[in-house]
Scaffold this motif. Structure first.
Motif, mmCIF file in Angstrom:
data_model
loop_
_atom_site.group_PDB
_atom_site.id
_atom_site.type_symbol
_atom_site.label_atom_id
_atom_site.label_comp_id
_atom_site.label_asym_id
_atom_site.label_seq_id
_atom_site.Cartn_x
_atom_site.Cartn_y
_atom_site.Cartn_z
ATOM 1 N N MET A 83 -6.137 66.404 73.572
ATOM 2 C CA MET A 83 -4.737 66.796 73.657
ATOM 3 C C MET A 83 -4.396 67.278 75.068
ATOM 4 O O MET A 83 -5.042 66.889 76.030
ATOM 5 N N ALA A 84 -3.380 68.115 75.228
ATOM 6 C CA ALA A 84 -2.856 68.470 76.551
ATOM 7 C C ALA A 84 -3.917 69.053 77.474
ATOM 8 O O ALA A 84 -3.974 68.735 78.658
ATOM 9 N N ASP A 85 -4.780 69.944 76.947
ATOM 10 C CA ASP A 85 -5.843 70.549 77.750
ATOM 11 C C ASP A 85 -7.126 69.738 77.648
ATOM 12 O O ASP A 85 -8.237 70.277 77.685
ATOM 13 N N ALA A 86 -6.987 68.411 77.542
ATOM 14 C CA ALA A 86 -8.139 67.523 77.370
ATOM 15 C C ALA A 86 -9.215 67.775 78.411
ATOM 16 O O ALA A 86 -8.931 68.067 79.580
ATOM 17 N N ASN A 87 -10.471 67.670 77.977
ATOM 18 C CA ASN A 87 -11.573 67.666 78.924
ATOM 19 C C ASN A 87 -11.374 66.502 79.893
ATOM 20 O O ASN A 87 -10.844 65.458 79.519
ATOM 21 N N THR A 88 -11.789 66.681 81.125
ATOM 22 C CA THR A 88 -11.584 65.621 82.112
ATOM 23 C C THR A 88 -12.708 64.597 82.101
ATOM 24 O O THR A 88 -12.604 63.551 82.743
ATOM 25 N N CYS A 89 -13.804 64.879 81.391
ATOM 26 C CA CYS A 89 -14.866 63.890 81.251
ATOM 27 C C CYS A 89 -15.604 64.144 79.945
ATOM 28 O O CYS A 89 -15.557 65.253 79.394
ATOM 29 N N GLY A 90 -16.268 63.104 79.444
ATOM 30 C CA GLY A 90 -17.017 63.223 78.203
ATOM 31 C C GLY A 90 -17.855 61.980 77.985
ATOM 32 O O GLY A 90 -17.570 60.926 78.553
ATOM 33 N N GLY A 91 -18.869 62.087 77.128
ATOM 34 C CA GLY A 91 -19.774 60.973 76.915
ATOM 35 C C GLY A 91 -19.707 60.329 75.546
ATOM 36 O O GLY A 91 -20.427 59.365 75.286
ATOM 37 N N TYR A 92 -18.850 60.836 74.645
ATOM 38 C CA TYR A 92 -18.718 60.199 73.339
ATOM 39 C C TYR A 92 -18.010 58.846 73.478
ATOM 40 O O TYR A 92 -17.094 58.707 74.302
ATOM 41 N N PRO A 93 -18.387 57.856 72.674
ATOM 42 C CA PRO A 93 -17.682 56.559 72.732
ATOM 43 C C PRO A 93 -16.225 56.706 72.329
ATOM 44 O O PRO A 93 -15.876 57.516 71.469
ATOM 45 N N LYS A 94 -15.393 55.873 72.935
ATOM 46 C CA LYS A 94 -13.947 55.928 72.734
ATOM 47 C C LYS A 94 -13.520 54.707 71.924
ATOM 48 O O LYS A 94 -13.736 53.578 72.352
ATOM 49 N N ILE A 95 -12.890 54.952 70.781
ATOM 50 C CA ILE A 95 -12.460 53.851 69.934
ATOM 51 C C ILE A 95 -11.011 53.453 70.199
ATOM 52 O O ILE A 95 -10.641 52.288 70.050
ATOM 53 N N ALA A 96 -10.177 54.396 70.608
ATOM 54 C CA ALA A 96 -8.753 54.091 70.831
ATOM 55 C C ALA A 96 -8.123 55.201 71.663
ATOM 56 O O ALA A 96 -8.753 56.218 71.955
ATOM 57 N N THR A 97 -6.866 54.986 72.027
ATOM 58 C CA THR A 97 -6.087 55.975 72.767
ATOM 59 C C THR A 97 -4.707 56.097 72.133
ATOM 60 O O THR A 97 -4.033 55.081 71.909
ATOM 61 N N VAL A 98 -4.300 57.311 71.824
ATOM 62 C CA VAL A 98 -2.938 57.545 71.324
ATOM 63 C C VAL A 98 -1.966 57.382 72.487
ATOM 64 O O VAL A 98 -2.183 57.936 73.571
ATOM 65 N N VAL A 99 -0.898 56.615 72.288
ATOM 66 C CA VAL A 99 0.048 56.374 73.379
ATOM 67 C C VAL A 99 0.773 57.667 73.725
ATOM 68 O O VAL A 99 1.025 58.520 72.864
ATOM 69 N N GLU A 100 1.108 57.815 74.988
ATOM 70 C CA GLU A 100 1.681 59.061 75.507
ATOM 71 C C GLU A 100 2.884 59.568 74.704
ATOM 72 O O GLU A 100 2.947 60.760 74.382
ATOM 73 N N PRO A 101 3.877 58.728 74.364
ATOM 74 C CA PRO A 101 5.050 59.272 73.653
ATOM 75 C C PRO A 101 4.730 59.887 72.292
ATOM 76 O O PRO A 101 5.505 60.710 71.798
ATOM 77 N N ASP A 102 3.594 59.497 71.682
ATOM 78 C CA ASP A 102 3.297 59.982 70.334
ATOM 79 C C ASP A 102 2.427 61.228 70.310
ATOM 80 O O ASP A 102 2.192 61.801 69.239
ATOM 81 N N LEU A 103 1.954 61.675 71.468
ATOM 82 C CA LEU A 103 1.174 62.912 71.493
ATOM 83 C C LEU A 103 2.012 64.099 71.027
ATOM 84 O O LEU A 103 1.499 65.036 70.413
#
Length: 329
Positions: A252-272
């Protein structure tokens, strides 16, 4: 000055955040529902980047020690300025000594209190937002406590007695479920077909493990086709990571700037913002869209925002400056 009468670890000073600071390992931060804060600033003629108060813990009460023009946007619920009930997405003048009392929302999860001229706190790394993890920005780098006195600017315009606001309310999540759009992320194809299907067909719920950094969801297990080890790499707000448990986490807004977990998708900016206005236990559904659809929607949204700012600026030109009045400041 604004006196905080109810403290909470969840209520903070926020603006639109620090997107350029992410290259230095600093979270973007900023309002979880940036649209709501921008509308509050637009109602008052503020710059879009002016800071306001993000309210995520209720009831919330503040006392005003000078005449100020204020606007409340975001979630909908009972709000009183002394004994006067205020509509949603509304701007009004508060007099010295008046108390603003905000009860828990009936719909949505976060309200935003904007003040004409913005909350007057220092700019740190290009923004006034509170970074709770880093302990800087906002009001002394922390959440607001009972007794805090926030500096603000005095009212410059006379708002009509009853105030003014939006005829059409801001969109909020449906009571039944929150539908958010997603784009496939880098490791999407590395998940088993059942997991990729379950991401959209499954019923997900927001667990109590949610904060400004991320939202953990409960639902079907999203399994990889083969074990995958990744070095930590850059991520952004909206990234959906899948830890070994198989239960996704949305940054979310205070998202970590890096990470090692696999990424399956990304929520589009307007829907956050829809996720930001969803509460613990809310049902979430994901719908895959194309990049072109998202770009078209974001351009249309920017145009609507520009039109709203122009219309509100035209309205404010009809207001009377306080300096021309004989009543004391």
């Amino acid at each position: 000055m604004i006196e905080i009468l109810t403290g909470s670890a969840l209520n903070t000073v926020q603006d639109l955040g620090r997107p350029r600071a992410m290259t230095m390992g600093v979270a973007r931060g900023g309002a979880m529902d940036a649209c709501a804060l921008m509308v509050g600033n637009a109602l008052l003629g503020n710059d879009a980047h002016d800071a306001g108060i993000e309210i995520a813990f209720f009831p919330f009460r503040v006392r005003f020690h000078k005449r100020v023009n204020l606007a409340l946007t975001g979630a909908c619920g009972p709000v009183r300025l002394d004994e006067r009930m205020l509509p949603a997405n509304w701007a009004i003048t508060a007099q010295p000594g008046q108390v603003l009392a905000i009860a828990p929302p009936l719909r949505g999860a976060r309200m935003y209190l904007a003040i004409e001229g913005g909350i007057d706190v220092p700019v740190v790394l290009g923004a006034r937002s509170t970074d709770l993890k880093g302990g800087f920005g906002g009001f002394h780098g922390r959440a607001l406590n009972k007794g805090d006195m926030l500096p603000c600017h005095p009212a410059s315009m006379m708002i009509p007695e009853g105030g003014y606001g939006l005829a059409v309310p801001l969109s909020l999540p449906c009571a039944e479920e929150t539908v958010v759009r997603i784009l496939p992320a880098a490791e999407y194809e590395m998940f088993v077909p059942q997991a990729r299907a379950a991401l959209q067909s499954g019923i997900w719920s927001l667990t109590p493990s949610i904060n400004r950094t991320g939202y953990r969801l409960d639902g079907p297990s999203l399994d990889l086709a083969v074990p995958l080890g990744l070095f930590s790499h850059g991520i952004v707000p909206g990234t959906i990571q899948v830890p070994p448990s198989g239960k996704p986490i949305i940054q979310m807004a205070d998202a970590n700037t890096c990470g090692g977990y696999p990424k399956i998708a990304t929520v589009v900016e307007p829907d956050l913002r829809l996720l930001a206005q969803s509460s613990v236990g809310s049902i979430v559904r994901f719908v895959e869209v194309t990049r072109e659809e998202v770009v078209t929607e974001m351009r249309a949204q920017a145009l609507r925002s520009e039109q709203l700012i122009v219309e509100l600026a035209s309205l404010r030109r009809t207001l009377i400056p306080w300096r021309s009045q004989s009543c004391p400041a």
